[in-house]
Design a protein around this motif. Structure first.
Motif, mmCIF file in Angstrom:
data_model
loop_
_atom_site.group_PDB
_atom_site.id
_atom_site.type_symbol
_atom_site.label_atom_id
_atom_site.label_comp_id
_atom_site.label_asym_id
_atom_site.label_seq_id
_atom_site.Cartn_x
_atom_site.Cartn_y
_atom_site.Cartn_z
ATOM 1 N N LEU A 225 0.857 -1.179 0.000
ATOM 2 C CA LEU A 225 0.000 0.000 0.000
ATOM 3 C C LEU A 225 0.887 1.220 0.000
ATOM 4 O O LEU A 225 1.893 1.261 0.715
ATOM 5 C CB LEU A 225 -0.901 0.010 1.238
ATOM 6 N N SER A 226 0.522 2.214 -0.780
ATOM 7 C CA SER A 226 1.202 3.503 -0.769
ATOM 8 C C SER A 226 0.175 4.550 -0.378
ATOM 9 O O SER A 226 -0.841 4.716 -1.057
ATOM 10 C CB SER A 226 1.789 3.808 -2.144
ATOM 11 N N LEU A 227 0.421 5.234 0.731
ATOM 12 C CA LEU A 227 -0.514 6.231 1.237
ATOM 13 C C LEU A 227 0.265 7.320 1.951
ATOM 14 O O LEU A 227 1.200 7.026 2.705
ATOM 15 C CB LEU A 227 -1.516 5.572 2.202
ATOM 16 N N ALA A 228 -0.103 8.546 1.717
ATOM 17 C CA ALA A 228 0.517 9.716 2.351
ATOM 18 C C ALA A 228 2.030 9.717 2.147
ATOM 19 O O ALA A 228 2.790 10.083 3.037
ATOM 20 C CB ALA A 228 0.164 9.773 3.833
ATOM 21 N N GLY A 229 2.467 9.294 0.979
ATOM 22 C CA GLY A 229 3.886 9.318 0.644
ATOM 23 C C GLY A 229 4.707 8.208 1.279
ATOM 24 O O GLY A 229 5.930 8.233 1.211
ATOM 25 N N GLU A 230 4.067 7.258 1.913
ATOM 26 C CA GLU A 230 4.778 6.147 2.548
ATOM 27 C C GLU A 230 4.238 4.821 2.017
ATOM 28 O O GLU A 230 3.108 4.742 1.560
ATOM 29 C CB GLU A 230 4.626 6.203 4.068
ATOM 30 N N ASN A 231 5.069 3.807 2.114
ATOM 31 C CA ASN A 231 4.678 2.466 1.667
ATOM 32 C C ASN A 231 4.548 1.534 2.859
ATOM 33 O O ASN A 231 5.337 1.605 3.799
ATOM 34 C CB ASN A 231 5.715 1.894 0.700
ATOM 35 N N VAL A 232 3.552 0.682 2.795
ATOM 36 C CA VAL A 232 3.351 -0.369 3.799
ATOM 37 C C VAL A 232 3.306 -1.673 3.022
ATOM 38 O O VAL A 232 2.589 -1.785 2.032
ATOM 39 C CB VAL A 232 2.022 -0.169 4.572
ATOM 40 N N SER A 233 4.092 -2.644 3.458
ATOM 41 C CA SER A 233 4.045 -3.948 2.798
ATOM 42 C C SER A 233 4.021 -5.047 3.847
ATOM 43 O O SER A 233 4.532 -4.894 4.945
ATOM 44 C CB SER A 233 5.224 -4.130 1.844
ATOM 45 N N LEU A 234 3.379 -6.129 3.465
ATOM 46 C CA LEU A 234 3.243 -7.285 4.349
ATOM 47 C C LEU A 234 3.437 -8.532 3.515
ATOM 48 O O LEU A 234 2.712 -8.773 2.556
ATOM 49 C CB LEU A 234 1.849 -7.299 4.998
#
Length: 191
Positions: free
Chosen positions: A118-127
């Motif tokens: 996920l890319s949101l608010a200029g940051e990436n989250v990955s799982l």
């Protein structure tokens, strides 16, 4: 300068192309009247409206992506819980555990054996969601660690949603409330 008159104000009025071609543009009319034609205000407002629309669309798309990521992680977490129960009742039959993990899907896509991003608010989250057979060490411990990672990632996404709902810049006088958004309430859903 219309080719047809509509006294009732109903329906369409069609311009006469020959007459319309002779009609001066707004800029030409302003020059004829000796008024300096300045279109900068319109030029400034249109990009600003477009920028605002773009920011709203980015926010909406980001929130949609965050909701989908959260939904996928919730299904993955329920599957991890089911795998843990399966280990307690049947033991660590890796093939059976992998089959259970393969059955976990979100929107028709398998969740395990892949990485969710996920890319949101200029940051990436990955799982990363490996199959039980791909986990190193004890599968039970691996499932517990993955559960903890999912909870941590949900908290991170909640913070990013809050960050995305803040005004575009600190100098902006416009405040985004988005219907009294409360990040702590959202975090409470995942605790």
């Amino acid at each position: 300068m219309l080719s047809s008159v509509n006294p009732y104000g109903i329906g369409n009025i069609y311009p006469n192309p020959q007459v319309e071609a002779l009609k001066p543009t707004i800029a030409q009319e302003a020059q004829i009247q000796g008024v300096e034609f300045n279109n900068t205000q319109e030029a400034q407002e249109l990009p600003e409206l477009s920028q605002i629309a773009l920011e709203i669309r980015k926010f909406s798309d980001g929130i949609k992506g965050a909701n989908e990521m959260i939904g996928a992680m919730q299904i993955a977490d329920m599957t991890l819980n089911g795998l843990g129960n399966q280990i307690k009742s049947s033991g660590e039959n890796v093939a059976q555990l992998d089959n259970t993990a393969k059955a976990a899907q979100f929107k028709g896509e398998s969740l395990f054996g892949r990485e969710l991003t996920l890319s949101l608010a200029g940051e990436n989250v990955s799982l990363s969601l490996p199959f039980p057979s791909q986990m190193e060490g004890s599968i039970s411990k691996g499932l517990a660690n993955k559960h903890n990672e999912i909870m941590q990632k949900m908290g991170q996404i909640s913070g990013l949603i809050e960050k995305a709902s803040l005004p575009i810049s600190a100098s902006s006088t416009q405040e985004f409330d988005f219907e009294n958004f409360d990040a702590n309430s959202l975090k409470g859903l995942f605790g």
